[in-house]
Design a protein around this motif. Structure first.
Motif, PDB file in Angstrom:
ATOM      1  N   GLU A  81       0.876  -1.165   0.013  1.00  0.00           N
ATOM      2  CA  GLU A  81      -0.153   0.026  -0.061  1.00  0.00           C
ATOM      3  C   GLU A  81       1.000   1.197  -0.030  1.00  0.00           C
ATOM      4  O   GLU A  81       0.636   2.026  -0.808  1.00  0.00           O
ATOM      5  CB  GLU A  81      -0.795   0.236   1.376  1.00  0.00           C
ATOM      6  CG  GLU A  81      -2.056  -0.894   1.325  1.00  0.00           C
ATOM      7  CD  GLU A  81      -2.927  -0.581   2.686  1.00  0.00           C
ATOM      8  OE1 GLU A  81      -3.777  -1.371   2.987  1.00  0.00           O
ATOM      9  OE2 GLU A  81      -2.001  -0.344   3.682  1.00  0.00           O
ATOM     10  N   ASP A  82       1.944   1.135   0.852  1.00  0.00           N
ATOM     11  CA  ASP A  82       2.665   2.401   0.963  1.00  0.00           C
ATOM     12  C   ASP A  82       3.489   2.600  -0.257  1.00  0.00           C
ATOM     13  O   ASP A  82       3.598   3.955  -0.552  1.00  0.00           O
ATOM     14  CB  ASP A  82       3.690   2.241   2.310  1.00  0.00           C
ATOM     15  CG  ASP A  82       4.425   3.554   2.529  1.00  0.00           C
ATOM     16  OD1 ASP A  82       3.898   4.604   2.816  1.00  0.00           O
ATOM     17  OD2 ASP A  82       5.714   3.506   2.542  1.00  0.00           O
ATOM     18  N   ARG A  83       3.915   1.787  -1.035  1.00  0.00           N
ATOM     19  CA  ARG A  83       4.540   1.936  -2.108  1.00  0.00           C
ATOM     20  C   ARG A  83       3.610   2.697  -3.208  1.00  0.00           C
ATOM     21  O   ARG A  83       4.075   3.860  -3.892  1.00  0.00           O
ATOM     22  CB  ARG A  83       4.872   0.520  -2.943  1.00  0.00           C
ATOM     23  CG  ARG A  83       6.173   0.999  -3.904  1.00  0.00           C
ATOM     24  CD  ARG A  83       6.861  -0.655  -4.403  1.00  0.00           C
ATOM     25  NE  ARG A  83       6.872  -1.499  -3.316  1.00  0.00           N
ATOM     26  CZ  ARG A  83       6.970  -2.728  -3.205  1.00  0.00           C
ATOM     27  NH1 ARG A  83       6.277  -3.388  -4.275  1.00  0.00           N
ATOM     28  NH2 ARG A  83       7.332  -3.488  -2.127  1.00  0.00           N
ATOM     29  N   LEU A  84       2.459   2.129  -3.382  1.00  0.00           N
ATOM     30  CA  LEU A  84       1.515   2.678  -4.077  1.00  0.00           C
ATOM     31  C   LEU A  84       1.290   4.329  -3.852  1.00  0.00           C
ATOM     32  O   LEU A  84       1.068   5.053  -4.677  1.00  0.00           O
ATOM     33  CB  LEU A  84      -0.002   2.147  -4.027  1.00  0.00           C
ATOM     34  CG  LEU A  84      -0.119   0.858  -5.089  1.00  0.00           C
ATOM     35  CD1 LEU A  84      -1.490   0.285  -4.714  1.00  0.00           C
ATOM     36  CD2 LEU A  84       0.141   1.350  -6.605  1.00  0.00           C
ATOM     37  N   VAL A  85       0.964   4.531  -2.602  1.00  0.00           N
ATOM     38  CA  VAL A  85       0.611   5.871  -2.284  1.00  0.00           C
ATOM     39  C   VAL A  85       1.772   7.048  -2.426  1.00  0.00           C
ATOM     40  O   VAL A  85       1.863   7.812  -2.941  1.00  0.00           O
ATOM     41  CB  VAL A  85       0.234   5.829  -0.401  1.00  0.00           C
ATOM     42  CG1 VAL A  85       0.189   7.311   0.079  1.00  0.00           C
ATOM     43  CG2 VAL A  85      -1.037   5.081  -0.339  1.00  0.00           C
ATOM     44  N   LYS A  86       3.139   6.426  -2.004  1.00  0.00           N
ATOM     45  CA  LYS A  86       4.197   7.180  -2.439  1.00  0.00           C
ATOM     46  C   LYS A  86       4.312   7.364  -3.801  1.00  0.00           C
ATOM     47  O   LYS A  86       4.748   8.583  -4.282  1.00  0.00           O
ATOM     48  CB  LYS A  86       5.504   6.282  -2.010  1.00  0.00           C
ATOM     49  CG  LYS A  86       6.680   6.931  -2.008  1.00  0.00           C
ATOM     50  CD  LYS A  86       7.978   5.890  -1.492  1.00  0.00           C
ATOM     51  CE  LYS A  86       9.280   6.477  -2.012  1.00  0.00           C
ATOM     52  NZ  LYS A  86      10.278   5.724  -1.637  1.00  0.00           N
ATOM     53  N   ASN A  87       4.248   6.457  -4.719  1.00  0.00           N
ATOM     54  CA  ASN A  87       4.376   6.782  -6.043  1.00  0.00           C
ATOM     55  C   ASN A  87       3.356   7.738  -6.812  1.00  0.00           C
ATOM     56  O   ASN A  87       3.618   8.668  -7.385  1.00  0.00           O
ATOM     57  CB  ASN A  87       4.128   5.259  -6.986  1.00  0.00           C
ATOM     58  CG  ASN A  87       5.416   4.591  -6.667  1.00  0.00           C
ATOM     59  OD1 ASN A  87       6.624   5.039  -6.342  1.00  0.00           O
ATOM     60  ND2 ASN A  87       5.383   3.314  -7.301  1.00  0.00           N
ATOM     61  N   PHE A  88       2.040   7.549  -6.223  1.00  0.00           N
ATOM     62  CA  PHE A  88       0.901   8.509  -6.567  1.00  0.00           C
ATOM     63  C   PHE A  88       1.186   9.807  -6.110  1.00  0.00           C
ATOM     64  O   PHE A  88       0.972  10.715  -7.012  1.00  0.00           O
ATOM     65  CB  PHE A  88      -0.449   7.981  -6.114  1.00  0.00           C
ATOM     66  CG  PHE A  88      -1.048   7.094  -7.479  1.00  0.00           C
ATOM     67  CD1 PHE A  88      -1.587   7.631  -8.233  1.00  0.00           C
ATOM     68  CD2 PHE A  88      -1.088   5.730  -6.828  1.00  0.00           C
ATOM     69  CE1 PHE A  88      -2.237   6.742  -9.334  1.00  0.00           C
ATOM     70  CE2 PHE A  88      -1.695   4.933  -7.889  1.00  0.00           C
ATOM     71  CZ  PHE A  88      -2.526   5.413  -8.958  1.00  0.00           C
ATOM     72  N   MET A  89       1.910   9.982  -4.916  1.00  0.00           N
ATOM     73  CA  MET A  89       1.940  11.380  -4.510  1.00  0.00           C
ATOM     74  C   MET A  89       3.270  12.121  -5.142  1.00  0.00           C
ATOM     75  O   MET A  89       3.034  13.169  -5.660  1.00  0.00           O
ATOM     76  CB  MET A  89       2.276  11.250  -2.981  1.00  0.00           C
ATOM     77  CG  MET A  89       1.078  11.090  -2.236  1.00  0.00           C
ATOM     78  SD  MET A  89       1.395  11.337  -0.489  1.00  0.00           S
ATOM     79  CE  MET A  89      -0.546  11.171   0.226  1.00  0.00           C
ATOM     80  N   LYS A  90       4.227  11.100  -5.431  1.00  0.00           N
ATOM     81  CA  LYS A  90       5.466  11.721  -6.201  1.00  0.00           C
ATOM     82  C   LYS A  90       5.218  12.060  -7.640  1.00  0.00           C
ATOM     83  O   LYS A  90       5.604  13.102  -8.143  1.00  0.00           O
ATOM     84  CB  LYS A  90       6.532  10.811  -6.047  1.00  0.00           C
ATOM     85  CG  LYS A  90       7.955  11.303  -6.335  1.00  0.00           C
ATOM     86  CD  LYS A  90       8.964  10.173  -5.642  1.00  0.00           C
ATOM     87  CE  LYS A  90      10.272  10.634  -6.624  1.00  0.00           C
ATOM     88  NZ  LYS A  90      10.955   9.187  -6.801  1.00  0.00           N
ATOM     89  N   THR A  91       4.460  11.221  -8.357  1.00  0.00           N
ATOM     90  CA  THR A  91       4.486  11.339  -9.670  1.00  0.00           C
ATOM     91  C   THR A  91       2.945  11.212 -10.491  1.00  0.00           C
ATOM     92  O   THR A  91       2.802  11.485 -11.694  1.00  0.00           O
ATOM     93  CB  THR A  91       5.139   9.904 -10.523  1.00  0.00           C
ATOM     94  OG1 THR A  91       4.459   8.849 -10.059  1.00  0.00           O
ATOM     95  CG2 THR A  91       6.447  10.055  -9.953  1.00  0.00           C
ATOM     96  N   GLU A 122       3.352   3.349 -10.993  1.00  0.00           N
ATOM     97  CA  GLU A 122       4.605   2.832 -11.168  1.00  0.00           C
ATOM     98  C   GLU A 122       5.559   4.004 -10.737  1.00  0.00           C
ATOM     99  O   GLU A 122       6.765   3.722 -10.491  1.00  0.00           O
ATOM    100  CB  GLU A 122       4.777   2.596 -12.540  1.00  0.00           C
ATOM    101  CG  GLU A 122       3.858   1.729 -13.280  1.00  0.00           C
ATOM    102  CD  GLU A 122       2.507   2.186 -13.567  1.00  0.00           C
ATOM    103  OE1 GLU A 122       2.424   3.479 -13.637  1.00  0.00           O
ATOM    104  OE2 GLU A 122       1.517   1.471 -13.323  1.00  0.00           O
ATOM    105  N   GLY A 123       5.358   5.144 -10.134  1.00  0.00           N
ATOM    106  CA  GLY A 123       6.103   6.150  -9.896  1.00  0.00           C
ATOM    107  C   GLY A 123       7.076   6.534 -11.080  1.00  0.00           C
ATOM    108  O   GLY A 123       8.106   7.095 -10.911  1.00  0.00           O
TER     109      GLY A 123
END
Ligand code: SAM
Length: 298
Positions: free
Chosen positions: A237-247, A251-252
Motif C-alpha cells: 500500500e505504502d509504495r502505491l501511495v508514495k508513487n502516486f504522490m510523487k508522480t 509505477e512512480g
C-alpha cells in the motif's frame, strides 16, 4: 470498541482544515477520524465512504455529514454526484481493515480465531477467501502469495493447499492453518500465517486495484491547495501511495515537460512517512505498522 483511530492528531493536522471546507473520509470505519474532522467544521461538509455494511451503525446524525456506503474506487463519481464539478478541500484514507473486522471471528480475517474463510469487507464482494483457496490453480495461488504476501516460498504454500483441498474443501481458518502447518518455520509461524492471510485478504477485496483507482481520481477532485492524507499498513500500500504522490501514477514513472520540469499533481508535505509515537505504538498494537503520507494539490 469498533476501532481506535491511528495518528488522529497527525492526520487532522495534515488535512489543514478550513472550517468552511468540503472534506472526504473514504474509510469511515468507526468514524474516529470523521468525528475529529466534523468537530473542526462550521459551515463545511464531510462525505464519508465505507464499503462494510457494519460501518453504517456508526454514522452521525448531522446535516454537515453524508455517508456513502460504497467502495472508494467509485470516489470521483459519488463526489461529483453530490458536488457537481465543485472541487473539495481535503481527503483522508486510513487503508486496510478495522479492528472490528479483525476481531469478528465470522469475518475470517484473523489468524487468532476459528471462523469461515470469508474475508470480504463488503457482502457485495463476489468471491470470498474460500473460493480463492479452493478454486485458484497453483500458478495463481503462487502469484498472490508472492505478490501480496511477499512470501519466501509461495509455490510450496500453494502446493500444500492444493494437496489439502483434494482431500476435502478448505472452509475455515483453522483448516487453512492446518493445511500449511508443516510449511511454517519454527518461531516464525505467526509471521508467515499473517502473510498468508494478508495475501488472501488483498486478493478477495481487490485492495490494490481499489487504492490505485481511488488515487488516480484524487487530483481531479481536489482543489488547488487541497490536502491528500493517506495512512497505510503494509509496504505494498505504502509504495502505491508514495508513487502516486510523487508522480501521479502507480509505477512512480516520472513525466517531464519540454524544459525537464517534473509534471506531478502534488507538492509532497512529508518527504518521509510519519510514524506513530512510541507511546501510541505501545498502547495500540495496530498502530505499529502505520505510515502516514501527506501531499498538497498543486
Ligand atoms: C482502518 S479502518 C478505518 C478506521 C477509521 N479511520 C476510524 O477512525 O474508525 C478502514 C475502513 O475502510 C474500509 N475500506 C477498506 N477498503 C475500502 C474500499 N475499497 N472502499 C470503501 N471502504 C473501504 C473498511 O471497511 C474499514 O472500515
Amino acid at each position: 470498541m469498533y476501532h481506535n483511530p491511528v495518528m488522529l492528531k497527525e492526520c487532522i493536522e495534515g488535512l489543514n482544515i478550513n472550517p468552511e471546507g468540503i472534506y472526504a473520509d473514504v474509510t469511515f470505519g468507526g468514524g474516529g477520524h470523521s468525528r475529529a474532522i466534523l468537530e473542526r467544521l462550521t459551515t463545511g461538509h464531510l462525505y464519508a465512504f465505507d464499503q462494510d455494511e457494519d460501518a453504517e451503525a456508526n454514522v452521525f446524525d448531522d446535516e454537515r455529514f453524508t455517508f456513502i456506503p460504497q467502495n472508494f474506487k467509485y470516489f470521483k463519481n459519488f463526489i461529483q454526484l453530490y458536488q457537481g464539478e465543485r472541487k473539495i478541500d481535503g481527503i483522508i484514507a486510513d487503508l486496510g481493515v478495522s479492528s472490528h473486522q479483525f476481531d469478528t471471528p465470522e469475518k475470517g480475517f484473523s489468524t487468532r480465531f476459528d471462523g469461515p474463510l470469508d474475508m470480504r469487507m463488503s457482502q457485495m464482494t463476489p468471491n470470498d477467501a474460500a473460493t480463492v483457496v479452493n478454486t485458484y490453480d497453483h500458478a495463481d495461488l503462487t502469484r498472490i502469495f508472492r505478490l501480496y504476501g511477499e512470501m519466501q516460498q509461495p509455490q510450496l504454500m500453494a502446493s500444500d493447499i492444493i494437496m489439502a483441498r483434494e482431500a476435502e474443501p478448505i472452509e475455515t481458518t483453522e483448516q487453512l492453518k492446518a493445511a500449511v502447518q508443516r510449511r511454517l518455520p519454527r518461531g516464525k509461524e505467526n509471521k508467515v500465517l499473517a502473510q498468508l492471510f494478508q495475501a488472501l485478504r488483498i486478493e478477495v477485496n481487490q485492495e490494490l486495484e481499489a487504492i490505485s483507482a481511488f488515487l488516480t481520481q484524487c487530483p481531479d477532485v481536489l482543489k488547488q491547495g487541497g490536502r491528500l492524507v493517506v495512512m497505510s499498513y503494509h509496504s505494498l500500500e505504502d509504495r502505491l501511495v508514495k508513487n502516486f504522490m510523487k508522480t501521479g501514477n502507480a509505477e512512480g514513472k516520472e513525466n517531464k515537460d519540454f524544459y525537464g520540469n517534473l509534471l506531478t499533481p502534488y507538492t509532497i508535505i512529508t518527504r518521509k512517512p510519519i510514524v506513530p509515537s512510541d507511546e501510541e505504538m505501545e498502547n495500540n498494537n495496530r498502530a505499529r505498522s502505520a505510515k502516514l503520507r501527506i501531499a498538497e494539490r498543486k
